[in-house]
Design a protein around this motif. Structure first.
Motif, PDB file in Angstrom:
ATOM      1  N   LEU A 139       0.813  -1.136  -0.049  1.00  0.00           N
ATOM      2  CA  LEU A 139      -0.120   0.139   0.175  1.00  0.00           C
ATOM      3  C   LEU A 139       0.878   1.306   0.015  1.00  0.00           C
ATOM      4  N   THR A 140       0.243   2.277  -0.790  1.00  0.00           N
ATOM      5  CA  THR A 140       1.265   3.500  -0.916  1.00  0.00           C
ATOM      6  C   THR A 140       0.261   4.579  -0.505  1.00  0.00           C
ATOM      7  N   SER A 141      -1.060   4.317  -0.494  1.00  0.00           N
ATOM      8  CA  SER A 141      -2.098   5.173   0.052  1.00  0.00           C
ATOM      9  C   SER A 141      -3.363   4.420   0.316  1.00  0.00           C
ATOM     10  N   PRO A 142      -4.471   4.839   0.903  1.00  0.00           N
ATOM     11  CA  PRO A 142      -5.564   3.709   1.298  1.00  0.00           C
ATOM     12  C   PRO A 142      -6.039   3.003   0.109  1.00  0.00           C
ATOM     13  N   ASN A 143      -5.978   3.673  -1.319  1.00  0.00           N
ATOM     14  CA  ASN A 143      -6.547   2.921  -2.128  1.00  0.00           C
ATOM     15  C   ASN A 143      -5.634   2.831  -3.497  1.00  0.00           C
ATOM     16  N   GLN A 144      -4.331   2.741  -3.151  1.00  0.00           N
ATOM     17  CA  GLN A 144      -3.207   2.567  -4.008  1.00  0.00           C
ATOM     18  C   GLN A 144      -2.334   1.559  -3.486  1.00  0.00           C
ATOM     19  N   ALA A 145      -1.671   0.628  -4.449  1.00  0.00           N
ATOM     20  CA  ALA A 145      -1.158  -0.242  -4.245  1.00  0.00           C
ATOM     21  C   ALA A 145       0.040  -0.654  -5.252  1.00  0.00           C
ATOM     22  N   THR A 146       1.113  -0.849  -4.842  1.00  0.00           N
ATOM     23  CA  THR A 146       2.088  -1.300  -5.944  1.00  0.00           C
ATOM     24  C   THR A 146       2.760  -2.668  -6.026  1.00  0.00           C
ATOM     25  N   TYR A 147       2.797  -3.454  -7.188  1.00  0.00           N
ATOM     26  CA  TYR A 147       3.249  -4.793  -7.216  1.00  0.00           C
ATOM     27  C   TYR A 147       4.743  -4.862  -7.842  1.00  0.00           C
ATOM     28  N   GLY A 148       5.436  -5.705  -7.363  1.00  0.00           N
ATOM     29  CA  GLY A 148       6.834  -6.128  -7.810  1.00  0.00           C
ATOM     30  C   GLY A 148       7.002  -7.216  -8.618  1.00  0.00           C
ATOM     31  N   GLU A 149       8.217  -7.732  -8.905  1.00  0.00           N
ATOM     32  CA  GLU A 149       8.417  -8.629  -9.756  1.00  0.00           C
ATOM     33  C   GLU A 149       8.043 -10.129  -9.225  1.00  0.00           C
ATOM     34  N   ALA A 150       8.005 -10.156  -7.739  1.00  0.00           N
ATOM     35  CA  ALA A 150       7.550 -11.367  -7.183  1.00  0.00           C
ATOM     36  C   ALA A 150       6.073 -11.423  -7.506  1.00  0.00           C
ATOM     37  N   HIS A 151       5.212 -10.491  -7.485  1.00  0.00           N
ATOM     38  CA  HIS A 151       3.903 -10.604  -7.723  1.00  0.00           C
ATOM     39  C   HIS A 151       3.787 -11.084  -9.289  1.00  0.00           C
ATOM     40  N   GLU A 152       4.622 -10.536 -10.409  1.00  0.00           N
ATOM     41  CA  GLU A 152       4.661 -10.873 -11.525  1.00  0.00           C
ATOM     42  C   GLU A 152       4.751 -12.278 -11.686  1.00  0.00           C
ATOM     43  N   ARG A 153       5.863 -12.857 -11.123  1.00  0.00           N
ATOM     44  CA  ARG A 153       6.322 -14.324 -11.098  1.00  0.00           C
ATOM     45  C   ARG A 153       5.168 -15.270 -10.585  1.00  0.00           C
ATOM     46  N   ARG A 154       4.609 -14.867  -9.519  1.00  0.00           N
ATOM     47  CA  ARG A 154       3.569 -15.665  -8.845  1.00  0.00           C
ATOM     48  C   ARG A 154       2.327 -15.667  -9.883  1.00  0.00           C
ATOM     49  N   LEU A 155       2.098 -14.449 -10.510  1.00  0.00           N
ATOM     50  CA  LEU A 155       0.920 -14.670 -11.168  1.00  0.00           C
ATOM     51  C   LEU A 155       0.866 -15.496 -12.419  1.00  0.00           C
ATOM     52  N   ARG A 156       2.407 -15.503 -13.097  1.00  0.00           N
ATOM     53  CA  ARG A 156       2.516 -16.237 -14.041  1.00  0.00           C
ATOM     54  C   ARG A 156       2.482 -17.750 -13.863  1.00  0.00           C
ATOM     55  N   LEU A 157       2.797 -17.987 -12.618  1.00  0.00           N
ATOM     56  CA  LEU A 157       2.998 -19.350 -12.029  1.00  0.00           C
ATOM     57  C   LEU A 157       1.532 -19.827 -11.995  1.00  0.00           C
ATOM     58  N   ILE A 158       0.798 -18.943 -11.319  1.00  0.00           N
ATOM     59  CA  ILE A 158      -0.818 -19.333 -11.218  1.00  0.00           C
ATOM     60  C   ILE A 158      -1.229 -19.693 -12.597  1.00  0.00           C
ATOM     61  N   ARG A 159      -1.092 -18.795 -13.535  1.00  0.00           N
ATOM     62  CA  ARG A 159      -1.478 -18.903 -14.914  1.00  0.00           C
ATOM     63  C   ARG A 159      -1.148 -20.227 -15.494  1.00  0.00           C
ATOM     64  N   ALA A 160       0.079 -20.464 -15.393  1.00  0.00           N
ATOM     65  CA  ALA A 160       0.725 -21.844 -15.905  1.00  0.00           C
ATOM     66  C   ALA A 160       0.053 -23.075 -15.355  1.00  0.00           C
ATOM     67  N   LEU A 161      -0.353 -23.060 -14.111  1.00  0.00           N
ATOM     68  CA  LEU A 161      -0.735 -24.116 -13.113  1.00  0.00           C
ATOM     69  C   LEU A 161      -2.219 -24.288 -13.757  1.00  0.00           C
ATOM     70  N   LEU A 162      -3.074 -23.122 -13.970  1.00  0.00           N
ATOM     71  CA  LEU A 162      -4.359 -22.983 -14.458  1.00  0.00           C
ATOM     72  C   LEU A 162      -4.453 -23.496 -15.911  1.00  0.00           C
TER      73      LEU A 162
END
Length: 217
Positions: free
Chosen positions: A31-54
């Motif tokens: 969280l960078t503010s109450p309604n904003q968040a930032t995502y990093g490389e770990a999130h991208e990698r996890r997301l690609r892993l989820i999609r691969a498994l799916l």
């Protein structure tokens, strides 16, 4: 990066990313503010892993959650989770129009040609193999293609054994993330190779140009 950029980078819609966060498949952004968040490389990698498994592994969300829990808790025995995951592998996948997919398709076409398999690169199993290899490349495991011929050797041997036992109807049935990649997606790769090898072995044994003694007058 913001969630919108994460979505554009991975091709996963924003609502789907938020769903994965709610389901605990991936951690929330910082969280960078109450309604904003930032995502990093770990999130991208996890997301690609989820999609691969799916997409390639054909797993359900609950099954993916179980595998990801095992990744995040290496003390937990993985063999039970991975065994169950492998049992649920399917051949339903979503093709991507990207560099990894094009490269994987070329690798598969070359493999089939070099080995002289009596099949073609438009075979559904070839498409499954291409999707599995492309997903591996997106996850940083593109070097897997270096052992592809070893898998193909094994696939041919299994195919010959399968056909030899056809009348008896005998069923021939590892760093933590690497275990998941090698077991789940590797299983998809091997299953696709096995089906391709089956087509070739069957054509040699039972096709019109098979051994003379197998033909009828």
């Amino acid at each position: 990066m913001r969630i919108g950029e994460l979505s554009r980078t991975t091709g996963v819609p924003v609502p789907t990313i938020k769903y994965y966060v709610r389901e605990g498949l991936m951690p929330p952004g910082e969280l960078t503010s109450p309604n904003q968040a930032t995502y990093g490389e770990a999130h991208e990698r996890r997301l690609r892993l989820i999609r691969a498994l799916l997409d390639v592994g054909g797993m359900k969300v609950a099954e993916i959650a179980d595998v990801l829990t095992a990744i995040d808790d290496p003390v937990r025995p993985l063999h039970k989770v991975l065994g169950a995951a492998a049992d649920r592998l399917g051949n339903v996948g979503v093709e991507h129009d990207d560099t990894e997919s094009a490269a994987a398709q070329a690798v598969v076409a070359d493999l089939v040609s070099r080995r002289g398999w009596r099949t073609h690169d438009s075979d559904p199993a070839a498409a499954d193999l291409s999707m599995a290899l492309a997903s591996m490349a997106r996850l940083g495991h593109g070097a897997f293609v270096e052992v592809l011929d070893d898998y193909a050797d094994a696939a041919e041997q299994v195919a010959r054994a399968d056909l030899g036992y056809v009348d008896r109807r005998v069923s021939v049935e590892d760093m933590v993330e690497s275990v998941v990649i090698g077991t789940v997606l590797g299983e998809a790769v091997f299953n696709a190779l096995r089906r391709l090898a089956h087509v070739d072995a069957s054509a040699k044994l039972y096709g019109a140009d098979g051994p003379p003694e197998q033909k009828t007058n």
